[in-house]
Scaffold this active site. Sequence first.
Site, mmCIF file in Angstrom:
data_model
loop_
_atom_site.group_PDB
_atom_site.id
_atom_site.type_symbol
_atom_site.label_atom_id
_atom_site.label_comp_id
_atom_site.label_asym_id
_atom_site.label_seq_id
_atom_site.Cartn_x
_atom_site.Cartn_y
_atom_site.Cartn_z
ATOM 1 N N CYS A 114 1.541 3.200 -7.047
ATOM 2 C CA CYS A 114 0.893 2.185 -7.877
ATOM 3 C C CYS A 114 1.141 0.837 -7.238
ATOM 4 O O CYS A 114 1.956 0.700 -6.326
ATOM 5 C CB CYS A 114 1.460 2.198 -9.300
ATOM 6 N N GLY A 140 -3.711 2.233 -5.827
ATOM 7 C CA GLY A 140 -4.053 2.991 -7.023
ATOM 8 C C GLY A 140 -5.477 2.715 -7.435
ATOM 9 O O GLY A 140 -5.859 1.551 -7.584
ATOM 10 N N ASN A 155 5.906 0.836 -10.594
ATOM 11 C CA ASN A 155 5.527 1.661 -9.455
ATOM 12 C C ASN A 155 6.687 2.590 -9.136
ATOM 13 O O ASN A 155 7.803 2.134 -8.911
ATOM 14 C CB ASN A 155 5.210 0.779 -8.240
ATOM 15 N N GLY A 156 6.445 3.897 -9.134
ATOM 16 C CA GLY A 156 7.498 4.845 -8.786
ATOM 17 C C GLY A 156 7.730 5.867 -9.873
ATOM 18 O O GLY A 156 6.948 5.993 -10.815
ATOM 19 N N TYR A 209 1.440 5.128 6.129
ATOM 20 C CA TYR A 209 0.115 5.237 5.516
ATOM 21 C C TYR A 209 -0.159 4.257 4.387
ATOM 22 O O TYR A 209 -1.217 3.636 4.342
ATOM 23 C CB TYR A 209 -0.053 6.676 4.996
ATOM 24 N N CYS A 257 13.730 6.811 3.778
ATOM 25 C CA CYS A 257 13.646 8.041 2.994
ATOM 26 C C CYS A 257 12.690 8.977 3.714
ATOM 27 O O CYS A 257 11.506 8.669 3.876
ATOM 28 C CB CYS A 257 13.158 7.762 1.581
#
Length: 474
Positions: free
Chosen positions: A14, A42, A119-120, A261, A449
Amino acid sequence: MPPYDGDDKPHDECGVFGIYSSQPLDLAWLTYLGIFALQHRGQEAAGIAVSDGDKFHVEKDLGLVTQVFDERRLDSVRLANARVSIGHVRYSTTGSNLRFNAQPLTTRTNKGILGLAHNGNFVNAREVRNQMLMEGALFATTNDSEVMLNLIARESHMDLPEATAGAMQQLRGGYACVLMSRTALIGFRDPNGVRPLVIGQREGPDGAYVIASEPCALFAVGARLLRDVLPGELVWIDHDGLHSLMVHPGRPTPCSFEWIYFARSDSRLDGVDTHESRIRMGEQLAREFPVDADIVVPVPDSGMGAAIGYARESGIPFDYGLYKNPFAGRTFLAPTQAARDLKVKMKLSPTSAVRGKRVVLIDDSIVRGTTSRQIVNLLREAGATEVHFRVSSPPIKHPCFYGIDTAARKELVASTHSVDQIRELIGADSLKFISERGLREAVSGPGLCLACFNGEYPAGTPLLNDVDKLALEV
């Protein structure tokens, strides 16, 4: 999870945006510009909340920013003396894509209305939510963002930054949020910095502060980048200016897919330029997996930077072997497999550059392999004599729990197939993925990550019930 529509990519998370001004500004319009700049993060829902210190207006709905906010709906959230505003663009990762799950979410406390854009994902949201339900809490949506908002609201006897810090300490996962009251704007980021968040300030006499998912949203409203919100940091802006509190320092491991990306190529996150990092990924791919070929062709648009890097390092000419139809976006829903196959042809078509050529095809990722196979077929039908596939991410073998829809594990082709089996499946002459070491070197900034590649989740995973276990089975 929304139905698979043939877009074989990890779906965006998002985008969040917030702005605070001590002087009257058209914050509704500026927030519109900010979330429009974040539309790539989004495309399912959009919303804006605005307050002038007294009134609190919210407008949100399903659709793209330009579809949700025509002039009439934008006017409905305009306030002449607006001081604070937040906005959100959504891709649903938890909670089905229903209108009531659109954000910003709002709640009323004894100190006034709060609005949240998130967001998340919170990996322990279910346990916290169940505990709050047992204690009498009410929830109006099915998404985990409301858990954070309710945690903050029930501590309304505290100052808002203090209540928010307490909620941060109770929830785990990857998140970046903006929160507003009638008179203040807050931004906060998870201790691992998985999801991005930046701070900016407008040039000129108003000096308005802006918090957003990416710098592109700052630039869209005339603000310059000040810095990233640090992992585990809470910042807030009120009539006294910008303040900061380190709530939960952790080990920075931002999501590698921001550079692979998600982030716009003109963004710079955690000190790392997105476009330059993608070029380095391509250069690293060329060093790790050279091949004799005639042209380097990107899958537009996400393979562009890596293709430039591969061509530079290998000396093989870069060319546009695929044309992307700019009007075949994600709003086109393909209900059947046959329609999904046609969607690829609506979106991409080969150019004459590939005829009679040995092609190095560059893309950022392979999720299910379906689209990759169709693209390889398109190039062969157009006369390519060889197609060598190079991917600027390692094989995706594990689902993401931190706000990216990477599909269930059993749908990830790399979790059930070897690289050579994937090569055979997509019909390429050769297939190679960048190594984890090569990806780290290409980003060359903070720790990353890489959980979707190696299954090492820095912020933990949810407790799994039987349904979850079935979804994650190989």
